[in-house]
Design a protein around this motif. Sequence first.
Motif, mmCIF file in Angstrom:
data_model
loop_
_atom_site.group_PDB
_atom_site.id
_atom_site.type_symbol
_atom_site.label_atom_id
_atom_site.label_comp_id
_atom_site.label_asym_id
_atom_site.label_seq_id
_atom_site.Cartn_x
_atom_site.Cartn_y
_atom_site.Cartn_z
ATOM 1 N N THR A 16 0.774 -1.238 0.000
ATOM 2 C CA THR A 16 0.000 0.000 0.000
ATOM 3 C C THR A 16 0.795 1.271 0.000
ATOM 4 O O THR A 16 1.058 1.722 1.031
ATOM 5 N N PRO A 186 3.952 -1.706 1.735
ATOM 6 C CA PRO A 186 3.546 -0.701 0.766
ATOM 7 C C PRO A 186 4.433 0.556 0.750
ATOM 8 O O PRO A 186 4.670 1.140 -0.291
ATOM 9 N N TRP A 356 -3.806 3.404 -4.363
ATOM 10 C CA TRP A 356 -3.851 2.094 -3.705
ATOM 11 C C TRP A 356 -5.243 1.489 -3.672
ATOM 12 O O TRP A 356 -5.391 0.267 -3.543
#
Length: 486
Positions: A16, A186, A356
């Motif tokens: 993410t 992420p 995302w």
Amino acid sequence: MTSSRLIVVTATLLGTFGAVACSASSGESVPASAVDNPAPPDGTRTVAQHAGRAGAPGIGDPDFPTDGNGGYDVAHYRLKIDYDPPTKRLSGVAGIEATSTQDLSSFNLDLAGFDVSKITVNGRPATFERAKQELTVTPAAYIPDKTPFKVEVSYAGEPKPVQHSTNLGTYGFIPTKDGAFVACEPNGARTWFPGNDHPADKASYDFEITVPKGTTALANGELVGEPKTGDGKTTFLWKEKNPMASYLATITLGKFELRQGKTAAGIKNLAAVDPKFRGTLDNLYTESGKITDYWSTVFGPYPFSSTGGVVDDFSAGYALENQTKPLYGGFTPDSAIIAHELAHQWFGDSLTIRRWRELWLNEGFATYAEWLWSEHNGGKTAEQQFQKEYAAPADDAIWKYPAGHARPDDLFNSSVYTRGGMTLQALRQRIGDPAFFKLLKTWTADHKYGYVTTEEFIALAEKISGKQLDKLFDAWLFTPSKPTTW
């Protein structure tokens, strides 16, 4: 990526927050034409001549507003890293080549921890300040809009990985007993180098990695020349020439046994395993080669210069699709997981999301690839996998989480993976195999090395199939209930 929870259902976890062609900015732009004083030959102006405006501290992702930065696009990173496993000390010099997307008086870089000793912009000392993970740089001269510029940051300290309380687990630069396990999805790139840490700003990378003699440094792309050893250290040069999101960058370090060669189709193949996993080296090499070659017939030509995988002795509980070097954390990957991570080389690595919330375009496609691999090998067909998942009752949690809008507080929910994959099978049912597989190849060809959105995929599916598909995608991606018609 693949978490321990998702390994059971042969999916992949983690991902993410990264950025190249999408930049947010704040305030009103001052056009260059309004500046009375001409710029010096290097394209800059003193702050006294023109104040410019500050680049935004976020790239503009509404679900992750502080990730990435606005006001510039990065083209290339030159990362010079010296790491000592016994002391866990990292010394780095990050060279960043970027282009402004507005008149810049200052700009931000993402960096977690470390002591920053010096920053230059276009070779001139710059001032800087820190606020948590934001490193704000003020150059000696403002940077006009659409102007290339170079930044160099010298920093040092002990890298600290991100330890997330939700399903993200531990990620980033993770020190190990013999080196480091580096899986950044992420937003863990900031744990080892300063940059624009959001998928929307992809760049090419050069890595110069110095480690104690006897330690191997593995990074994205290709090894340049032979490693150089001296004074008890070895320096490795790696180069990834193709655009790459920051969360896919790696410099995994340690003791590794290697097998190198080419796939049957001629693609470079490198498998590396910690000695604890030496028994899986040949299988990792062979399966990675077979799967890469097969995906090239289904998804279109392999987009990068090499394939393979790395198994490290760190119990991460997940795998990550690092560009050209998928990473498996402390387990022997089966064929389904390898198929998942290698499918990401197309879906996620070559074709990258700008936001995302559209993670299903990565994880739904990679999950569906597992089903295609099973179908190819005489196991359950994709339709059988679909029917198995569809049998979940109407009150099952998967139907309450629309896969088309991943939630920032639960980004890697199984719906993004499984319901995302089911969306593709529902589409295949509707438009038929010829149109469906033409769609996959056209999708990867049209957006190679670029960015993708759900709207673009729907539009292409309708164009190729000649069918109206709004109802199907709305039911499978955006409605918080079990689809009954589509």
